[in-house]
Scaffold this active site. Structure first.
Site, PDB file in Angstrom:
ATOM      1  CB  CYS A   1      -1.053   0.066   1.305  1.00 23.47           C
ATOM      2  SG  CYS A   1      -1.794  -1.515   1.527  1.00 23.47           S
ATOM      3  CB  ALA A   2       3.693   1.748  -2.330  1.00 19.23           C
TER       4      ALA A   2
ATOM      5  N   GLY B   1       4.858   7.114  -1.470  1.00 19.60           N
ATOM      6  CA  GLY B   1       6.295   6.438  -1.836  1.00 19.60           C
ATOM      7  C   GLY B   1       7.314   6.391  -0.576  1.00 19.60           C
ATOM      8  N   GLY B   2       7.045   6.921   0.632  1.00 23.62           N
ATOM      9  CA  GLY B   2       8.228   7.267   1.813  1.00 23.62           C
ATOM     10  C   GLY B   2       8.742   6.093   1.890  1.00 23.62           C
ATOM     11  CE  LYS B   3       5.278   4.458   6.192  1.00 23.73           C
ATOM     12  NZ  LYS B   3       4.266   5.305   6.175  1.00 23.73           N
TER      13      LYS B   3
ATOM     14  CD  GLU C   1      -2.260   3.977  -3.567  1.00 23.66           C
ATOM     15  OE1 GLU C   1      -3.492   3.652  -3.380  1.00 23.66           O
ATOM     16  OE2 GLU C   1      -1.521   3.583  -2.681  1.00 23.66           O
TER      17      GLU C   1
ATOM     18  NE  ARG D   1      -3.296   7.095  -2.323  1.00 28.82           N
ATOM     19  CZ  ARG D   1      -2.806   7.691  -1.115  1.00 28.82           C
ATOM     20  NH1 ARG D   1      -2.548   8.946  -1.192  1.00 28.82           N
ATOM     21  NH2 ARG D   1      -1.865   7.053  -0.279  1.00 28.82           N
TER      22      ARG D   1
ATOM     23  CG  ASP E   1       1.997   2.844   5.949  1.00 30.38           C
ATOM     24  OD1 ASP E   1       1.761   2.751   7.070  1.00 30.38           O
ATOM     25  OD2 ASP E   1       1.960   3.871   5.158  1.00 30.38           O
TER      26      ASP E   1
ATOM     27  CB  CYS F   1      -0.651   6.870  10.624  1.00 26.91           C
ATOM     28  SG  CYS F   1      -1.893   7.268   9.455  1.00 26.91           S
TER      29      CYS F   1
END
Length: 456
Positions: free
Chosen positions: A109-110, A113-115, A133, A138, A178, A231
């Site tokens: 679930c990217a 793109g941070g991870k 994604e 997105r 994530d 989160c």
């Protein structure tokens, strides 16, 4: 800040004597972070050139807190992919992935793109990163960030977890989940998350997370690792989700990982489960650390888990080099070495596919690997992705301008730049970091910086 009443009542019940400190954290300034891209630079090099007011983030060696006044998103280094702007707590997920060069990793679930970009820096251009994604718009943003960071070994796809599970059974060494969540941990920085929150949405998210974890489990090799994160503060999406998963999957164990200062253990009393290891999961609270709310659990699939190697179909590389003759001619005159690997053509777009990539058949592919450029009639035009993945040592001609120079600002605006030299393709750099292409003719550098990225 007007937080939802149901949320406040729930948190007061859960936190008891901690509640006041938790609520007071919403009056504090949110912490801002950037993570240095070690595919582009070393920490020593970055710190030598850095002009920002930075402080190290304890749980990620490449991470730094920055000040709002620094505005690193408006700096040429950002366009060159020297760093990625990322919420500090969210960086903990990549730290716990611990990917090793040569492995096959899925970020399920990217976006944005941070991870994925964090994992890519750990892989160091070796192995395979599939970054997915489900929402098309997105997925495009995700692909742009993969490009900006100069990543060569990533395939970006736009699929459901169910579709991927059918395509990649028992395939990955590591999987990042994530999970889409109710977003309680982002209330301090995102008003939309507050507006969309409800107790019902928490329940919907928990059901969806269970489904996603189920699909991730089928794609993991024996001995592999899932890093699950949200989160949100909701136990339904954290301890309860992990406890239920472990109880229904005896081939998985919660793995103990290093705890950093301020990281708090998962709450056994919130789990509704007898699963072992709930206390080895982590909660990141805004009243204990400089960061937003986060939850992380590391799940290991046992080495002796039942496994039957499925038949696999791999990408068929392009064997007829005549079809890419124009690229080979470009590489001969512009690059120090011709890129090695398995070439594939998607229409007129040329890629090198990472090793061991399974067939693209029936997959919605946004980026098929290392994007080299466009095969045009009797010529080849190099891609922006190719420029960003190279260094001055990789090309025959390069020009580096200082970050605060008029030339760099002109380049980012898409303007031509006077320059004397041998005609041909030039890699334009900022302080030695690749930024894009220009083509020199008649002592003028014709700008090839993408129109959609140009500064005003």
């Amino acid at each position: 800040m007007s937080l939802p009443k149901d949320f406040l009542d729930k948190m007061q019940t859960l936190l008891k004597e901690e509640y006041e400190a938790f609520i007071n954290s919403y009056e504090q300034e949110k912490s801002l972070g950037l993570r240095v891209n070690t595919l582009k630079t070393t920490l020593d090099q970055f710190e030598t050139l850095n002009k920002f007011d930075l402080k190290s983030i304890p749980w990620v060696p490449e991470g730094y807190f920055y000040q709002q006044a620094d505005r690193p998103g408006k700096h040429p280094y950002h366009e060159a992919g020297v760093y990625y702007i990322q919420e500090p707590s969210a960086m903990s997920v990549g730290t716990f992935v611990e990917a090793v060069p040569g492995e096959k990793v899925l970020d399920l679930c990217a976006a944005p793109g941070g991870k994925s970009t964090h994992v890519a820096s750990q892989l160091q251009q070796e192995g395979l990163l599939i970054t997915n994604e489900i929402y098309p718009q997105r997925a495009k943003i995700l692909s742009q960030n993969i490009e900006r960071m100069g990543i060569k070994n990533a395939v970006v796809v736009n699929e459901s977890p169910q579709k991927l599970a059918k395509h990649f059974p028992s395939y990955f060494d590591r999987i990042v989940v994530d999970a889409p969540c109710s977003g309680e941990g982002m209330f301090r920085k995102d008003e939309v998350a507050q507006e969309e929150w409800s107790l019902e949405n928490v329940r919907i998210c928990a059901d969806r997370q269970a489904d996603i974890l189920e699909e991730a489990a089928t794609m993991l090799k024996p001995g592999g690792r899932i890093v699950y994160s949200t989160c949100t503060f909701a136990p339904e999406e954290n301890e309860q989700a992990i406890g239920a998963f472990i109880e229904s999957h005896p081939e998985f164990k919660i793995e103990s990982m290093k705890a950093y200062e301020g990281f708090k253990p998962g709450r056994r009393e919130w789990s509704n489960s007898e699963a072992e290891g709930i206390e080895e999961t982590y909660r990141l609270w805004p009243h204990y650390i400089h960061g937003e709310g986060h939850y992380v659990a590391v799940l290991r699939k046992t080495e002796d888990a039942e496994f039957k190697e499925p038949k696999r179909q791999y990408v068929k590389p392009l064997n007829d080099k005549k079809k890419i003759q124009e690229f080979l001619m470009f590489a001969k005159v512009a690059l120090v070495e011709v890129p090695k690997g398995d070439y594939v053509l998607f229409g007129d777009q040329l890629y090198i596919v990472p090793e061991e990539m399974l067939t693209f058949d029936k997959l919605k592919v946004v980026r098929a690997g290392w994007h080299l450029g466009t095969m045009k009639k009797n010529r080849f035009e190099p891609s922006h992705a190719l420029a960003l993945s190279l260094s001055p040592q990789d090309v025959k001609h390069s020009i580096s301008f200082a970050a605060d120079s008029d030339e760099i600002r002109a380049y980012l605006r898409g303007e031509t730049i006077p320059f004397e030299g041998e005609k041909g393709w030039y890699l334009i750099c900022v302080d030695g970091y690749s930024l894009g292409w220009a083509k020199l003719a008649n002592n003028m550098l014709k700008n090839h910086y993408p129109k959609g990225l140009r500064w005003n």
